[in-house]
Write an enzyme that holds these catalytic residues in place. Structure first.
Site, PDB file in Angstrom:
ATOM      1  N   ARG A 179       0.792  -1.235   0.000  1.00  0.00           N
ATOM      2  CA  ARG A 179       0.000   0.000   0.000  1.00  0.00           C
ATOM      3  C   ARG A 179       0.817   1.275   0.000  1.00  0.00           C
ATOM      4  NH1 ARG A 179      -2.862  -3.922   1.700  1.00  0.00           N
ATOM      5  NH2 ARG A 179      -0.921  -4.387   2.732  1.00  0.00           N
ATOM      6  N   THR A 180       1.834   1.329   0.841  1.00  0.00           N
ATOM      7  CA  THR A 180       2.539   2.607   0.979  1.00  0.00           C
ATOM      8  C   THR A 180       3.186   2.985  -0.352  1.00  0.00           C
ATOM      9  OG1 THR A 180       2.903   2.127   3.299  1.00  0.00           O
ATOM     10  CG2 THR A 180       4.227   3.895   2.346  1.00  0.00           C
ATOM     11  N   ARG A 221      11.662   3.847   2.734  1.00  0.00           N
ATOM     12  CA  ARG A 221      11.325   2.861   3.782  1.00  0.00           C
ATOM     13  C   ARG A 221      12.578   2.051   4.071  1.00  0.00           C
ATOM     14  NH1 ARG A 221       6.147  -0.981   4.068  1.00  0.00           N
ATOM     15  NH2 ARG A 221       5.351   1.023   4.755  1.00  0.00           N
ATOM     16  N   HIS A 230       5.972   6.013  11.151  1.00  0.00           N
ATOM     17  CA  HIS A 230       5.405   5.889   9.807  1.00  0.00           C
ATOM     18  C   HIS A 230       4.433   7.063   9.655  1.00  0.00           C
ATOM     19  CE1 HIS A 230       3.886   4.278   6.182  1.00  0.00           C
ATOM     20  NE2 HIS A 230       3.673   3.034   6.529  1.00  0.00           N
ATOM     21  N   LYS A 274      25.948  -4.484  -5.036  1.00  0.00           N
ATOM     22  CA  LYS A 274      27.383  -4.426  -5.376  1.00  0.00           C
ATOM     23  C   LYS A 274      28.198  -3.790  -4.256  1.00  0.00           C
ATOM     24  CE  LYS A 274      26.612  -3.539 -10.327  1.00  0.00           C
ATOM     25  NZ  LYS A 274      26.783  -2.464 -11.328  1.00  0.00           N
TER      26      LYS A 274
HETATM   27  C1  NCD Z   1       2.646  -1.061   8.084  1.00  0.00           C
HETATM   28  C2  NCD Z   1       4.138  -0.850   8.167  1.00  0.00           C
HETATM   29  O1  NCD Z   1       4.863  -1.055   7.185  1.00  0.00           O
HETATM   30  O2  NCD Z   1       4.562  -0.415   9.234  1.00  0.00           O
HETATM   31  N1  NCD Z   1       2.201  -1.257   6.783  1.00  0.00           N
HETATM   32  C3  NCD Z   1       1.772  -0.162   6.071  1.00  0.00           C
HETATM   33  O3  NCD Z   1       2.564   0.635   5.633  1.00  0.00           O
HETATM   34  N2  NCD Z   1       0.457   0.004   5.902  1.00  0.00           N
HETATM   35  C4  NCD Z   1       2.102  -2.040   9.025  1.00  0.00           C
HETATM   36  C5  NCD Z   1       2.618  -3.444   9.025  1.00  0.00           C
HETATM   37  O4  NCD Z   1       3.511  -3.815   8.260  1.00  0.00           O
HETATM   38  O5  NCD Z   1       2.098  -4.220   9.827  1.00  0.00           O
END
Ligand code: NCD
Length: 309
Positions: free
Chosen positions: A57-58, A107, A135, A86
């Protein structure tokens, strides 16, 4: 000039209520806007993304958001296919992507990774999940969902259920909620309780109560925010086995909830919410994921346009 222009978004702790409200009104505008006008917001702009951890999703909502405002995206989601393999350093990888784009989404499994990236990047960095720490764009989408689905945030009783120790969405959500007048219930197994040092400050601002038993609060909550047990962050698989499946939201639990309560989840779910709950009117987690596209489009629009939206 709008407050977000060319700024990093690393932590929700940098937000106050007015800042949240300005993102919410920008999101409302984006949703209502004529598509042709909307595509002017990001015309000629590029989002660069780097995802060192899995994401559905993100990452997709960031890309969908960029497309919605008429921009493009480029990036790396499978780090094994990049020069990281590398031996290229994180710093050089960030530097590169910041040269090829106008704004970055990162991320990474380490706490502090986004802050580090913002020091290296020539372009603004949006934290798309840093370790167990934060997040922020998820919290913005979570609050927006609450506001849309409950018509308010102040005055609500909100339960956060599941892995409160390792879940980064939980911390961003708590920091965000501490700007509002809310009553919070934290429900987790004993070994996955909230990290006390991380919420020390917000304890002074909001009312918080902890329990291991969801039944204790289920019938009073207006919002139930369910989280996944973060298996990948456990130092020891055996410890995970002890707590897996601790809370399961099935139709029996929905039956105990207030009629107009809502269930949220940042997703992905594993087994915390059974699929037969999806068709109940309380289930708002897919709607929440959809709002994520619009809140991210608003954030990108604000970061990229001096005049705001
Ligand atoms: C979350 C995350 O990556 O922290 N996912 C997200 O971005 N919706 C939650 C999770 O991984 O449980």
């Amino acid at each position: 000039m709008n407050d977000f222009f060319q700024k990093d978004i690393i932590s929700v702790r940098d937000f106050d209520k007015a800042k949240f409200e300005s993102v919410f009104s920008a999101t409302d505008k984006i949703i209502k806007m004529d598509p042709t006008q909307r595509r002017e917001i990001g015309r000629g702009k590029t989002l660069g993304y780097l995802f060192f951890e899995p994401s559905t999703r993100t990452r997709l909502s960031f890309q969908a958001a960029m497309a919605l405002i008429g921009g493009t995206s480029l990036g790396i989601a499978d780090m094994a296919s990049s020069s990281t393999k590398k031996g290229e350093s994180l710093a050089d990888t960030i530097k590169m992507i910041s040269i090829y784009s106008d704004v970055l989404a990162l991320r990474h499994p380490l706490d502090g990774s986004s802050r580090f990236a913002s020091e290296i990047s020539e372009k603004p960095v949006l934290n798309a999940g840093s370790g167990t720490e934060e997040h922020p764009t998820q919290a913005i989408q979570d609050l927006y969902t609450i506001k849309k689905e409950k018509n308010k945030i102040d005055g609500l009783k909100i339960g956060i259920v599941g892995d409160l120790k390792y879940g980064r969405t939980v911390y961003s959500l708590l920091y965000a909620l501490s700007n509002y007048d809310v009553d919070i219930r934290l429900i987790s197994p004993e070994s996955l309780k909230i990290r006390a040092d991380s919420i020390y400050e917000i304890q002074k601002k909001v009312s918080l109560k902890e329990s291991t038993n969801l039944d204790e609060y289920i019938d009073e909550l207006d919002v139930i925010y369910v989280t996944r047990i973060q298996k990948e962050r456990f130092p020891d698989e055996e410890e995970y086995q002890k707590v897996r499946g601790s809370y399961k939201i099935g139709l029996d639990v929905v039956g105990k909830m207030k009629e107009n309560a809502i269930i949220l989840h940042p997703l992905p779910r594993v087994d915390e919410i059974s699929t037969d709950v999806d068709s109940t009117k309380q289930a708002k987690y897919f709607q929440q994921a959809e709002y994520g596209k619009f809140t991210r489009a608003a954030l990108l629009g604000l970061v990229l346009n001096e005049a705001g939206l």
